[in-house]
Design a protein around this motif. Structure first.
Motif, short mmCIF file in Angstrom:
data_model
loop_
_atom_site.label_atom_id
_atom_site.label_comp_id
_atom_site.label_asym_id
_atom_site.label_seq_id
_atom_site.Cartn_x
_atom_site.Cartn_y
_atom_site.Cartn_z
N PHE A 124 -7.72 -1.31 12.95
CA PHE A 124 -9.00 -1.20 12.23
C PHE A 124 -9.09 -2.21 11.09
O PHE A 124 -10.08 -2.92 10.93
CB PHE A 124 -9.18 0.21 11.67
CG PHE A 124 -10.32 0.31 10.68
CD1 PHE A 124 -11.63 0.32 11.13
CD2 PHE A 124 -10.08 0.34 9.31
CE1 PHE A 124 -12.68 0.39 10.24
CE2 PHE A 124 -11.12 0.39 8.42
CZ PHE A 124 -12.43 0.43 8.87
N LEU A 125 -8.03 -2.28 10.27
CA LEU A 125 -8.04 -3.20 9.13
C LEU A 125 -8.15 -4.64 9.60
O LEU A 125 -8.84 -5.46 8.99
CB LEU A 125 -6.78 -3.01 8.28
CG LEU A 125 -6.73 -1.75 7.42
CD1 LEU A 125 -5.41 -1.66 6.68
CD2 LEU A 125 -7.89 -1.71 6.43
N TYR A 126 -7.46 -4.97 10.68
CA TYR A 126 -7.50 -6.33 11.20
C TYR A 126 -8.92 -6.69 11.65
O TYR A 126 -9.45 -7.75 11.31
CB TYR A 126 -6.52 -6.47 12.37
CG TYR A 126 -6.65 -7.79 13.10
CD1 TYR A 126 -6.16 -8.97 12.54
CD2 TYR A 126 -7.29 -7.85 14.35
CE1 TYR A 126 -6.29 -10.18 13.21
CE2 TYR A 126 -7.43 -9.05 15.02
CZ TYR A 126 -6.93 -10.22 14.45
OH TYR A 126 -7.06 -11.41 15.10
N GLN A 127 -9.53 -5.80 12.43
CA GLN A 127 -10.88 -6.07 12.93
C GLN A 127 -11.91 -6.11 11.80
O GLN A 127 -12.81 -6.96 11.80
CB GLN A 127 -11.28 -4.99 13.96
CG GLN A 127 -10.46 -5.03 15.24
CD GLN A 127 -10.63 -6.32 16.02
OE1 GLN A 127 -11.64 -7.03 15.88
NE2 GLN A 127 -9.64 -6.65 16.84
N ALA A 128 -11.77 -5.18 10.83
CA ALA A 128 -12.70 -5.15 9.71
C ALA A 128 -12.59 -6.43 8.88
O ALA A 128 -13.59 -7.03 8.49
CB ALA A 128 -12.44 -3.93 8.84
N LYS A 129 -11.36 -6.85 8.62
CA LYS A 129 -11.15 -8.07 7.83
C LYS A 129 -11.72 -9.29 8.55
O LYS A 129 -12.35 -10.16 7.95
CB LYS A 129 -9.67 -8.28 7.55
CG LYS A 129 -9.36 -9.45 6.62
CD LYS A 129 -7.87 -9.55 6.34
CE LYS A 129 -7.58 -10.61 5.29
NZ LYS A 129 -8.07 -11.95 5.64
N THR A 152 -4.49 -3.06 -0.01
CA THR A 152 -5.64 -3.62 0.69
C THR A 152 -6.60 -4.31 -0.28
O THR A 152 -7.18 -5.35 0.05
CB THR A 152 -6.39 -2.51 1.45
OG1 THR A 152 -5.48 -1.87 2.36
CG2 THR A 152 -7.56 -3.07 2.24
N TYR A 153 -6.76 -3.71 -1.47
CA TYR A 153 -7.67 -4.27 -2.47
C TYR A 153 -6.89 -4.70 -3.71
O TYR A 153 -7.25 -4.35 -4.84
CB TYR A 153 -8.75 -3.24 -2.82
CG TYR A 153 -9.60 -2.84 -1.65
CD1 TYR A 153 -10.51 -3.74 -1.09
CD2 TYR A 153 -9.49 -1.58 -1.06
CE1 TYR A 153 -11.29 -3.39 0.01
CE2 TYR A 153 -10.26 -1.22 0.03
CZ TYR A 153 -11.16 -2.13 0.56
OH TYR A 153 -11.93 -1.80 1.64
N ARG A 154 -5.83 -5.46 -3.52
CA ARG A 154 -4.93 -5.83 -4.61
C ARG A 154 -5.67 -6.62 -5.70
O ARG A 154 -5.42 -6.42 -6.89
CB ARG A 154 -3.77 -6.67 -4.06
CG ARG A 154 -2.64 -6.93 -5.04
CD ARG A 154 -1.97 -5.62 -5.43
NE ARG A 154 -0.96 -5.78 -6.45
CZ ARG A 154 0.34 -5.87 -6.21
NH1 ARG A 154 0.79 -5.81 -4.97
NH2 ARG A 154 1.20 -5.99 -7.19
N THR A 180 -23.78 -6.86 -3.85
CA THR A 180 -24.20 -5.55 -3.31
C THR A 180 -23.05 -4.81 -2.62
O THR A 180 -23.14 -3.61 -2.38
CB THR A 180 -25.35 -5.72 -2.30
OG1 THR A 180 -24.93 -6.58 -1.25
CG2 THR A 180 -26.58 -6.30 -2.99
N LEU A 181 -21.97 -5.53 -2.30
CA LEU A 181 -20.83 -4.89 -1.64
C LEU A 181 -20.07 -4.01 -2.62
O LEU A 181 -20.18 -4.19 -3.84
CB LEU A 181 -19.87 -5.96 -1.09
CG LEU A 181 -20.40 -6.94 -0.05
CD1 LEU A 181 -19.26 -7.85 0.40
CD2 LEU A 181 -21.00 -6.22 1.14
N PRO A 182 -19.29 -3.07 -2.13
CA PRO A 182 -18.41 -2.31 -3.03
C PRO A 182 -17.55 -3.28 -3.84
O PRO A 182 -17.10 -4.31 -3.30
CB PRO A 182 -17.56 -1.48 -2.07
CG PRO A 182 -18.38 -1.36 -0.83
CD PRO A 182 -19.16 -2.63 -0.72
N ALA A 183 -17.32 -2.97 -5.11
CA ALA A 183 -16.60 -3.89 -6.00
C ALA A 183 -15.24 -4.27 -5.43
O ALA A 183 -14.80 -5.43 -5.55
CB ALA A 183 -16.44 -3.26 -7.37
N GLU A 184 -14.54 -3.31 -4.80
CA GLU A 184 -13.22 -3.60 -4.24
C GLU A 184 -13.29 -4.72 -3.20
O GLU A 184 -12.46 -5.63 -3.20
CB GLU A 184 -12.63 -2.34 -3.56
CG GLU A 184 -12.32 -1.21 -4.52
CD GLU A 184 -13.47 -0.25 -4.71
OE1 GLU A 184 -13.22 0.91 -5.06
OE2 GLU A 184 -14.64 -0.66 -4.51
#
Length: 333
Positions: free
Chosen positions: A43-48, A204-206, A143-147
């Motif tokens: 999931f993380l790979y595809q989302a990124k 993930t959001y370092r 507009t995206l989440p700050a992270e």
């Protein structure tokens, strides 16, 4: 061994990915962990991959071949007459070729221009383009989440020297439909990581957490109570590690404070016992203090008492000789 909390998170996530209750019931903890890790990594790979606005063109065509660098003579002459025209007329060339390459072509087609000056002016123009596109990217991604926004901006800032990629990213970010898709994916990714992968959230959001007020506050608390760490070292730690370090320091300080209070208490008790005619009172304090304090603290206390009271060493040594079974009493002054 998985905790019940971790197991519930994993099974809930697997259910969201289509696993049935029967499938999960037939799996042991090791199998659940294996499938969970596989699904979350995928999931993380595809989302990124979907969120990172990177051009898909092959590397060999991303940068134009130098042999195609043709700057019209008329354009070179205009720039020779008025160097400031560089800032208006060379965007296409600066985007696709290096500063040195473009400057050399202009230099070869003119008589009175200095290549060092051309290069300096083109670097300024290059910086202007980078700044323009990065500022627009920051606005478009706000507009995206700050992270997610901060993570992406760091990613793009690291790529700013490749103007072809940077311009492509900038152009895409102006597409409202595309941004809407990115927003949906970013929100879903954050939701999944936060709810089902809390241990992966900071990693993930370092970029976001490294600059968060929460992390700055943790570092401030540590520096306020300990001078054993450099700020640069603390900035490199995760918030989880910082939190554990803060607790450890606080516990050590609490322990030290308690020991200091105990040392003071026993100092006063020894003082009273030394002025008493009851020998058993001095013996009792010796045994209590030796049992309660660490060897290091007890030795410091005895050394201090020996300096303050002339009779202490003799009386203490006599008691220690008769109680060799108590190791803390065996002190060499």
């Amino acid at each position: 061994m998985l905790s019940s909390h971790d197991l519930n998170l994993m099974t809930s996530y697997l259910k969201s990915k289509g696993y049935t209750k029967e499938q999960i019931a037939s799996m042991n903890d090791k199998q659940i962990l294996r499938d969970y890790e596989e699904k979350t990594k995928e999931f993380l790979y595809q989302a990124k991959k979907q969120i990172d606005i990177i051009p898909q063109t092959p590397k060999e065509v991303q940068r134009k071949d130098l042999q195609h660098l043709q700057i019209p003579l008329e354009l070179a002459q205009i720039i020779e007459q008025d160097n400031v025209k560089i800032y208006e007329m060379l965007d296409e060339y600066i985007e696709n070729y290096s500063v040195r390459e473009v400057a050399e072509v202009i230099f070869m087609k003119t008589k009175h221009t200095k290549i060092a000056k051309l290069e300096k002016m083109m670097r300024i123009k290059r910086s202007q383009l980078q700044e323009l596109w990065l500022e627009a990217l920051e606005r478009n991604l706000s507009t995206l989440p700050a992270e997610e926004a901060q993570t992406l901006l760091k990613f793009y800032y690291d790529k700013k020297d490749n103007l072809i990629e940077l311009k492509d990213i900038y152009t895409r970010s102006n597409d409202k439909k595309y941004l809407s898709q990115i927003y949906e994916i970013a929100c879903m990714k954050l939701h999944i990581v936060r709810d089902y992968m809390p241990k992966e959230l900071e990693e993930t959001y370092r970029v976001y957490y490294d600059n968060s007020q929460e992390k700055i506050e943790l570092i401030k608390q540590i520096l306020n109570i300990s001078n054993g760490f450099e700020k640069g070292y603390l900035l490199g730690l995760s918030m989880h590690d910082l939190g554990e370090l803060l607790i450890q320091i606080q516990e050590e300080l609490q322990k030290k404070k308690k020991e200091e209070e105990e040392v003071k208490m026993y100092f006063d008790e020894f003082k009273d016992a030394l002025h008493s005619t009851k020998e058993e009172m001095f013996l009792e304090v010796c045994i209590d203090a030796a049992s309660a304090l660490s060897r290091e603290r007890f030795q410091e206390l005895c050394a201090n008492l020996a300096k303050k009271f002339k009779t202490f060493r003799h009386r203490f040594t006599d008691i220690a000789r008769h109680h060799k079974e108590i190791s803390n009493l065996q002190i060499v002054f």
